[in-house]
Design a protein around this motif. Structure first.
Motif, PDB file in Angstrom:
ATOM      1  N   ASP A  66       0.827  -1.206   0.000  1.00  0.00           N
ATOM      2  CA  ASP A  66       0.000   0.000   0.000  1.00  0.00           C
ATOM      3  C   ASP A  66       0.862   1.256   0.000  1.00  0.00           C
ATOM      4  OD1 ASP A  66      -2.347  -1.553   0.139  1.00  0.00           O
ATOM      5  OD2 ASP A  66      -2.196  -1.661   2.325  1.00  0.00           O
ATOM      6  N   ARG A  67       1.876   1.245   0.856  1.00  0.00           N
ATOM      7  CA  ARG A  67       2.751   2.405   0.939  1.00  0.00           C
ATOM      8  C   ARG A  67       4.072   1.998   1.575  1.00  0.00           C
ATOM      9  NH1 ARG A  67       2.350   4.756   6.190  1.00  0.00           N
ATOM     10  NH2 ARG A  67       0.760   3.715   7.476  1.00  0.00           N
TER      11      ARG A  67
ATOM     12  N   ARG B 221       1.258   3.537  -3.298  1.00  0.00           N
ATOM     13  CA  ARG B 221       0.673   2.948  -4.502  1.00  0.00           C
ATOM     14  C   ARG B 221      -0.420   3.877  -5.021  1.00  0.00           C
ATOM     15  NH1 ARG B 221      -1.647  -1.533  -2.659  1.00  0.00           N
ATOM     16  NH2 ARG B 221      -3.748  -0.943  -3.255  1.00  0.00           N
TER      17      ARG B 221
ATOM     18  N   PHE C 239      -4.021   3.445  -4.175  1.00  0.00           N
ATOM     19  CA  PHE C 239      -4.307   3.494  -2.749  1.00  0.00           C
ATOM     20  C   PHE C 239      -4.637   4.924  -2.316  1.00  0.00           C
ATOM     21  CE2 PHE C 239      -2.982   3.027   1.832  1.00  0.00           C
ATOM     22  CZ  PHE C 239      -3.899   2.038   2.156  1.00  0.00           C
TER      23      PHE C 239
ATOM     24  N   ASP D 221      -7.036   3.527   3.468  1.00  0.00           N
ATOM     25  CA  ASP D 221      -7.250   2.974   4.812  1.00  0.00           C
ATOM     26  C   ASP D 221      -7.668   4.038   5.815  1.00  0.00           C
ATOM     27  OD1 ASP D 221      -4.914   4.385   5.067  1.00  0.00           O
ATOM     28  OD2 ASP D 221      -3.707   2.710   5.833  1.00  0.00           O
TER      29      ASP D 221
END
Length: 249
Positions: A162-163, A208, A211, A229
């Motif tokens: 994600d990161r 990303r 994301f 998130d």
């Protein structure tokens, strides 16, 4: 190249590792094993004499290591394709820098080795047809990482990340609710990860692209990225152009 045997040289200072690779190659077929070497200097001599298509190359060896071997052979005409086979994950960025076709972590999974050999064939076919510059080889971007956890080593696909956040000399890969530390630099990860999938938003953060759910400005006018998130990532001043590029405006 697809219809020909790959002339292959295996280089590893561990006899058991060499034997295991030989057994795996014999089961897969399509390989002409022209020799084995147990150190970097011998690998260079044998590569010059035997002209293999492919090296299956360990990295951590006494004396001249695998990265040095790949760099040395990369200076020669008709250089072989290189697949690194190592027990360590921290050399993946260095492997990318010497244009390795793939990077496998021991113990080698047979299906993963088969995929790596397919990449080597495609790479050599493109080079033979003169199309190497027009089409970057598969694996030209980092596709996976290996990180340590309590159970041993975990394989993390790049596309699942994600990161990435910086923590001193380490990078933390965030995947869902879990995260792992790896020993890489942010600059090397920015270069190695596919820019079509990842974007650097801050000197200490890569995210990303899919994301990112949106952007907003804070009270001082700085951009903040809203992530899928629910967390937020400040956008560094040097990376503000990324907002316009991502938003298409």
């Amino acid at each position: 190249m697809d219809d020909l045997l790959l002339k292959t040289l295996v280089v590893d200072d561990e006899p058991l590792a060499t034997e295991r690779l030989q057994l795996l190659l014999a089961r897969l077929g399509g390989i002409d094993l022209v020799g084995t070497a147990s150190d970097g200097e011998a690998a260079c001599r044998m590569a010059e004499a035997l002209r293999p298509d492919l090296l299956l190359l360990d990295i951590a060896m006494p004396g001249m290591d695998g990265i040095d071997v790949a760099r040395e052979l990369g200076r020669s005409a008709g250089r072989p394709a290189v697949i690194f086979v190592t027990a360590f994950d921290q050399f993946a960025v260095s492997a990318f820098e010497v244009e390795a076709v793939d990077y496998l972590v021991k113990p080698v999974d047979p299906k993963r080795l088969e995929r790596a050999l397919e990449r080597a064939r495609a790479h050599l076919s493109r080079r033979g047809s003169g199309a190497e510059e027009a089409a970057p080889p598969p694996g030209s971007h980092l596709e996976e990482f290996w990180a340590s956890d309590l159970s041993g080593l975990v394989r993390i696909r790049a596309i699942d990340i994600d990161r990435v956040s910086a923590e001193r000399d380490y990078m933390r890969l965030h995947v869902g609710t879990r995260s792992w530390l790896i020993h890489h630099s942010m600059a090397a990860l920015e270069e190695g990860l596919d820019p079509a999938q990842f974007v650097r938003l801050h000197r200490s953060a890569i995210v990303r692209r899919d994301f990112i759910s949106g952007f907003q400005r804070n009270a001082s006018g700085r951009w903040i990225a809203r992530l899928a998130d629910g967390t937020e990532q400040p956008v560094g001043r040097l990376y503000a152009d990324c907002v316009r590029e991502i938003a298409g405006r």
